[in-house]
Write an enzyme that holds these catalytic residues in place. Structure first.
Site, PDB file in Angstrom:
ATOM      1  N   ARG A   1       0.622  -1.042  -0.061  1.00 30.86           N
ATOM      2  CA  ARG A   1       0.163   0.083   0.056  1.00 30.86           C
ATOM      3  C   ARG A   1       0.796   1.188   0.191  1.00 30.86           C
ATOM      4  O   ARG A   1       0.401   2.370  -0.325  1.00 30.86           O
ATOM      5  CB  ARG A   1      -0.930  -0.203   1.455  1.00 30.86           C
ATOM      6  CG  ARG A   1      -2.285  -1.063   1.079  1.00 30.86           C
ATOM      7  CD  ARG A   1      -3.210  -1.053   1.984  1.00 30.86           C
ATOM      8  NE  ARG A   1      -4.513  -1.339   1.678  1.00 30.86           N
ATOM      9  CZ  ARG A   1      -5.510  -1.495   2.642  1.00 30.86           C
ATOM     10  NH1 ARG A   1      -5.207  -1.364   4.130  1.00 30.86           N
ATOM     11  NH2 ARG A   1      -6.570  -2.018   2.069  1.00 30.86           N
TER      12      ARG A   1
ATOM     13  N   LYS B   1     -18.109 -16.322   3.449  1.00 31.87           N
ATOM     14  CA  LYS B   1     -19.755 -16.585   4.030  1.00 31.87           C
ATOM     15  C   LYS B   1     -20.673 -15.495   2.739  1.00 31.87           C
ATOM     16  O   LYS B   1     -20.140 -14.550   2.086  1.00 31.87           O
ATOM     17  CB  LYS B   1     -19.929 -15.530   5.011  1.00 31.87           C
ATOM     18  CG  LYS B   1     -19.437 -15.934   6.327  1.00 31.87           C
ATOM     19  CD  LYS B   1     -20.020 -15.426   7.502  1.00 31.87           C
ATOM     20  CE  LYS B   1     -19.328 -16.060   8.883  1.00 31.87           C
ATOM     21  NZ  LYS B   1     -18.647 -15.130   9.698  1.00 31.87           N
TER      22      LYS B   1
HETATM   23  N1  LIG Z   1     -14.279 -24.080   2.078  1.00 34.66           N
HETATM   24  C1  LIG Z   1     -14.009 -23.234   3.253  1.00 34.66           C
HETATM   25  N2  LIG Z   1     -14.194 -23.685   4.535  1.00 34.66           N
HETATM   26  C2  LIG Z   1     -13.911 -22.670   5.490  1.00 34.66           C
HETATM   27  N3  LIG Z   1     -13.429 -21.512   5.291  1.00 34.66           N
HETATM   28  C3  LIG Z   1     -12.987 -21.301   3.773  1.00 34.66           C
HETATM   29  C4  LIG Z   1     -13.450 -21.987   2.841  1.00 34.66           C
HETATM   30  N4  LIG Z   1     -13.019 -21.406   1.691  1.00 34.66           N
HETATM   31  C5  LIG Z   1     -12.422 -20.424   2.120  1.00 34.66           C
HETATM   32  N5  LIG Z   1     -12.317 -20.158   3.632  1.00 34.66           N
HETATM   33  C6  LIG Z   1     -11.836 -19.001   4.166  1.00 34.66           C
HETATM   34  O1  LIG Z   1     -12.364 -17.802   4.014  1.00 34.66           O
HETATM   35  C7  LIG Z   1     -11.674 -16.819   4.212  1.00 34.66           C
HETATM   36  C8  LIG Z   1     -11.776 -15.568   3.381  1.00 34.66           C
HETATM   37  O2  LIG Z   1     -12.955 -15.292   3.478  1.00 34.66           O
HETATM   38  P1  LIG Z   1     -13.521 -13.439   3.628  1.00 34.66           P
HETATM   39  O3  LIG Z   1     -14.833 -13.619   3.096  1.00 34.66           O
HETATM   40  O4  LIG Z   1     -12.809 -13.553   4.828  1.00 34.66           O
HETATM   41  O5  LIG Z   1     -12.274 -12.985   2.600  1.00 34.66           O
HETATM   42  P2  LIG Z   1     -12.554 -12.097   1.286  1.00 34.66           P
HETATM   43  O6  LIG Z   1     -13.544 -13.107   0.397  1.00 34.66           O
HETATM   44  O7  LIG Z   1     -11.119 -12.288   0.529  1.00 34.66           O
HETATM   45  O8  LIG Z   1     -13.112 -10.945   1.485  1.00 34.66           O
HETATM   46  P3  LIG Z   1     -12.165  -9.536   1.951  1.00 34.66           P
HETATM   47  O9  LIG Z   1     -11.689  -8.816   0.565  1.00 34.66           O
HETATM   48  O10 LIG Z   1     -13.236  -8.893   2.923  1.00 34.66           O
HETATM   49  O11 LIG Z   1     -10.793  -9.986   2.645  1.00 34.66           O
HETATM   50  C9  LIG Z   1     -10.128 -17.308   4.174  1.00 34.66           C
HETATM   51  O12 LIG Z   1      -9.583 -17.008   5.578  1.00 34.66           O
HETATM   52  C10 LIG Z   1     -10.522 -18.586   3.886  1.00 34.66           C
HETATM   53  O13 LIG Z   1      -9.725 -19.763   4.695  1.00 34.66           O
HETATM   54  O1  LIG Z   2      -7.680  -2.027   5.297  1.00 36.83           O
HETATM   55  C1  LIG Z   2      -8.832  -1.609   4.769  1.00 36.83           C
HETATM   56  O2  LIG Z   2      -9.653  -2.168   4.075  1.00 36.83           O
HETATM   57  C2  LIG Z   2      -8.804  -0.032   4.921  1.00 36.83           C
HETATM   58  O3  LIG Z   2      -7.549   0.481   5.119  1.00 36.83           O
HETATM   59  C3  LIG Z   2      -9.895   0.430   5.601  1.00 36.83           C
HETATM   60  O4  LIG Z   2      -9.678  -0.145   6.824  1.00 36.83           O
HETATM   61  P1  LIG Z   2     -10.895  -0.199   8.049  1.00 36.83           P
HETATM   62  O5  LIG Z   2     -11.663  -1.166   7.415  1.00 36.83           O
HETATM   63  O6  LIG Z   2     -10.372  -0.075   9.326  1.00 36.83           O
HETATM   64  O7  LIG Z   2     -11.846   1.266   7.553  1.00 36.83           O
END
Ligand SMILES: Nc1ncnc2c1ncn2[C@@H]1O[C@H](COP(=O)(O)OP(=O)(O)OP(=O)(O)O)[C@@H](O)[C@H]1O
Ligand SMILES: O=C(O)[C@H](O)COP(=O)(O)O
Length: 394
Positions: A36, A197
């Site tokens: 970043r 989720k």
């Molecule tokens: N089949 C599964 N069972 C349990 N957990 C899972 C499975 N597949 C993925 N995950 C978990 O989901 C998590 C990621 O999901 P999360 O929604 O927190 O992040 P994201 O979709 O990348 O969103 P963000 O951009 O907010 O990080 C990971 O830590 C991963 O281990």
């Molecule tokens: O890490 C992030 O997604 C941004 O820096 C925003 O942080 P925040 O979710 O604590 O507002």
């Protein structure tokens, strides 16, 4: 983008309050990933080269309006100085006499980093008094903090009401890439949605169903869809209260002619551990006391093929528990397919998918990795980001 950028205004000799997102991961006081900070360099360098007096502001973590020693920005200032190869002055406050004196000392091209803006209760409350105090330090406001653009805070939104307000280059690039994907995508356009989720991805799936040709589902959220198809999911992640919604998404996809891809096989484990016993089973044969933690080999091939045939792919959320090697292959396969597909423009929607791409050492093979987690998600939901809305129109 219909917002003014730093190219549209004179910055020479001006005191420029530049909001950046230096919310970097830290361990024991050391920065573990400086992506970043690097991402903001083009804007900072432009300001330096064009003779601005640069006042940088950022949050770090969630100190909730209090001073938290570990969340001071000293390590960030040091790293920034190394990257810029020039001194960066750092204050221990973000407003007040110490800051005013430091700003008064700035010459053209000098760089000052203020203390963590979230040490002040007014920041997250978007208190006009704090916004005005920030604005009084400067002649121009630049917002380059795309990662915090979904927050209406004093340094991301409030301040824009008191100064001419324009976007930096990172903000501009993020909005242009994500904006083009949503408004005028190259086709076939595929979205890959994974993560933990359904609840967190409802808005994105809803919005993307109107825009994509293919929707690929993976990760923990897939099992609510699997259940909606009538299959048992054993101990896999399941949101009972979202089964009906999952059904309606699949129906809506059909109505709209969106091809909806679900795992056809999965890797199941007898417990949530890297050294668990595992086996690959078809999607309709998940044993009752096992949990699915990754997509299987046939699904990897299927998803690879869809990626290869796409002109644009937007990816948000891992395909499995990629943090554990045993369950990382699905996420790795998607990352590799994106890296290999030369004619496919790949957009990684921040958060865990970006972390996964970094972990697999494929970051430089992607076309765009968003620096925003929550911000890119809200953007893909079709929401207006307050930090962008507040900037001056062209
Ligand atoms: N089949 C599964 N069972 C349990 N957990 C899972 C499975 N597949 C993925 N995950 C978990 O989901 C998590 C990621 O999901 P999360 O929604 O927190 O992040 P994201 O979709 O990348 O969103 P963000 O951009 O907010 O990080 C990971 O830590 C991963 O281990
Ligand atoms: O890490 C992030 O997604 C941004 O820096 C925003 O942080 P925040 O979710 O604590 O507002």
């Amino acid at each position: 983008m219909n917002k003014k950028t730093i190219r549209d205004v004179e910055v020479r000799g001006k005191r420029v309050f530049c909001r950046v997102d230096f919310n970097v991961p830290m361990e024991d006081g050391a920065i573990t990933d400086d992506t970043r900070i690097r991402a903001a360099l083009p804007t900072i360098q432009y300001l330096i080269e064009h003779g601005a007096k640069v006042i940088l502001a950022s949050h770090l973590g969630r100190p909730k309006g209090k001073v938290v020693e570990e969340l001071r920005l000293d390590a960030v200032a040091k790293r920034l100085g190394e990257l810029l190869e020039r001194p960066v002055v750092k204050t221990n406050e973000a407003i007040g006499d110490e800051v005013k004196a430091a700003v008064a000392n700035l010459n053209e091209g000098d760089v000052l980093l203020l203390e963590n803006v979230r040490f002040y209760p007014g920041e997250e409350k978007n208190d006009p008094e704090l916004a005005r105090a920030f604005a009084e330090l400067a002649d121009l406001y630049v917002n380059d903090a795309f990662g915090a653009a979904h927050r209406a805070h004093a340094s991301t939104e409030g301040i824009a009401h008191y100064l001419p307000a324009v976007a930096g280059f990172l903000m501009e690039k993020e909005i242009e890439v994500l904006g083009k994907a949503l408004s005028n995508p190259d086709r076939p356009f595929t979205a890959i949605i994974g993560g933990a989720k359904v609840k967190d991805k409802i808005g994105v799936i809803e919005n993307l169903l109107d825009k994509v040709d293919n929707l690929i589902i993976g990760g923990g959220l897939a099992y609510t869809f699997v259940k909606a198809l009538g299959h048992d999911v054993g101990k896999s992640l399941l949101e009972e209260d979202k089964i009906e919604l999952a059904k309606s998404f699949m129906e809506k996809a059909k109505e709209k002619g969106v091809r909806f891809y679900m795992p056809v096989d999965v890797v199941v484990a007898d417990r949530f551990a890297n050294d668990a016993n595992t086996k690959v089973v078809p999607i309709d044969a998940i044993p009752s006391d096992w949990e699915a933690l990754d997509i299987g080999p046939q699904t990897r091939e299927l998803y690879r093929d869809v990626i290869r045939q796409s002109k644009l792919v937007v990816w948000n959320g891992p395909m499995g528990v990629f943090e554990m090697e045993t369950f990382s292959h699905g996420t790795r396969a998607v990352a590799e397919a994106l890296a290999e597909a030369a004619d496919t423009y790949s957009v990684i929607g921040g958060g865990d998918s970006a972390a996964a791409v970094e972990k697999f050492d494929l970051a430089d093979k992607m076309d765009h990795i968003s620096t925003g987690g929550g911000a890119s998600l809200e953007f893909m939901e079709g929401k207006q980001l307050p930090g962008v809305v507040a900037l001056n129109d062209k």
